[in-house]
Scaffold this active site. Structure first.
Site, PDB file in Angstrom:
ATOM      1  N   GLY A   1       0.799  -1.222   0.000  1.00  0.00           N
ATOM      2  CA  GLY A   1       0.000   0.000   0.000  1.00  0.00           C
ATOM      3  C   GLY A   1       0.829   1.268   0.000  1.00  0.00           C
ATOM      4  O   GLY A   1       0.286   2.364   0.083  1.00  0.00           O
ATOM      5  N   CYS A   2       2.148   1.125  -0.091  1.00  0.00           N
ATOM      6  CA  CYS A   2       3.033   2.282  -0.125  1.00  0.00           C
ATOM      7  C   CYS A   2       3.597   2.422  -1.534  1.00  0.00           C
ATOM      8  O   CYS A   2       3.963   1.429  -2.153  1.00  0.00           O
ATOM      9  CB  CYS A   2       4.185   2.118   0.869  1.00  0.00           C
ATOM     10  SG  CYS A   2       3.648   1.993   2.572  1.00  0.00           S
ATOM     11  N   VAL A   3       3.665   3.647  -2.037  1.00  0.00           N
ATOM     12  CA  VAL A   3       4.254   3.892  -3.347  1.00  0.00           C
ATOM     13  C   VAL A   3       5.749   3.584  -3.294  1.00  0.00           C
ATOM     14  O   VAL A   3       6.284   2.931  -4.170  1.00  0.00           O
ATOM     15  CB  VAL A   3       3.999   5.348  -3.799  1.00  0.00           C
ATOM     16  CG1 VAL A   3       4.721   5.654  -5.093  1.00  0.00           C
ATOM     17  CG2 VAL A   3       2.506   5.599  -3.947  1.00  0.00           C
ATOM     18  N   SER A   4       6.405   4.060  -2.252  1.00  0.00           N
ATOM     19  CA  SER A   4       7.825   3.768  -2.048  1.00  0.00           C
ATOM     20  C   SER A   4       7.951   2.372  -1.452  1.00  0.00           C
ATOM     21  O   SER A   4       6.991   1.819  -0.937  1.00  0.00           O
ATOM     22  CB  SER A   4       8.445   4.773  -1.075  1.00  0.00           C
ATOM     23  OG  SER A   4       8.280   6.073  -1.542  1.00  0.00           O
TER      24      SER A   4
END
Length: 144
Positions: A46-49
């Protein structure tokens, strides 16, 4: 560092640019994770990074279980957000972690209105992971 200390530190910073730099500085304080800890099992979805969180259950001075979190990211600002998250949650009992609501704290720090929607979603994904680990530990403790 307590949550109140963290909020107080941020209150001395006048604008978002100063806060942004401080968040990045906080990220530089994270202890590095090993290559093995940069694993799919520790990756936060759920994190872009890319974000990894390691959760360790340790006995506290009172004999109770405390959860210690360590983390890393490939983005400087996200490393800082992880450092903030660790200051809020790490070293607490699973019940304390479960009871702490992150949103009001992030509002007091001025994070909610200044993070992009993707960063904000990633931050709350990290909170969700911390809380899920705390709930799992509570369930394990209840089973004895």
């Amino acid at each position: 560092m307590s949550i109140e200390d963290l909020i107080e530190d941020f209150s001395f910073l006048d604008d978002w640019e100063e806060r942004y730099r401080y968040v990045i500085e906080l990220g530089k304080t994270l202890e590095p994770l090993s290559d093995e800890e940069h694993s799919p099992a520790n990756k936060v979805e759920g994190c872009v990074s890319q974000v990894w969180l390691v959760t360790e259950a340790r006995k506290g001075e009172d004999g109770g279980t405390r959860l210690v979190f360590r983390g890393d990211s490939d983005a400087f600002i996200v490393r800082g957000l992880i450092a903030i998250l660790l200051r809020i949650y790490s070293g607490r009992t699973p019940a304390e972690i479960d009871a702490i609501e992150a949103r009001p704290i992030f509002e007091k720090l001025g994070l909610n209105e200044h993070l992009s929607p993707q960063r904000s979603n990633g931050l709350y994904s990290m909170v969700g992971r911390v809380k899920a680990d705390a709930k799992a530990q509570l369930a394990a403790l209840a089973r004895g």
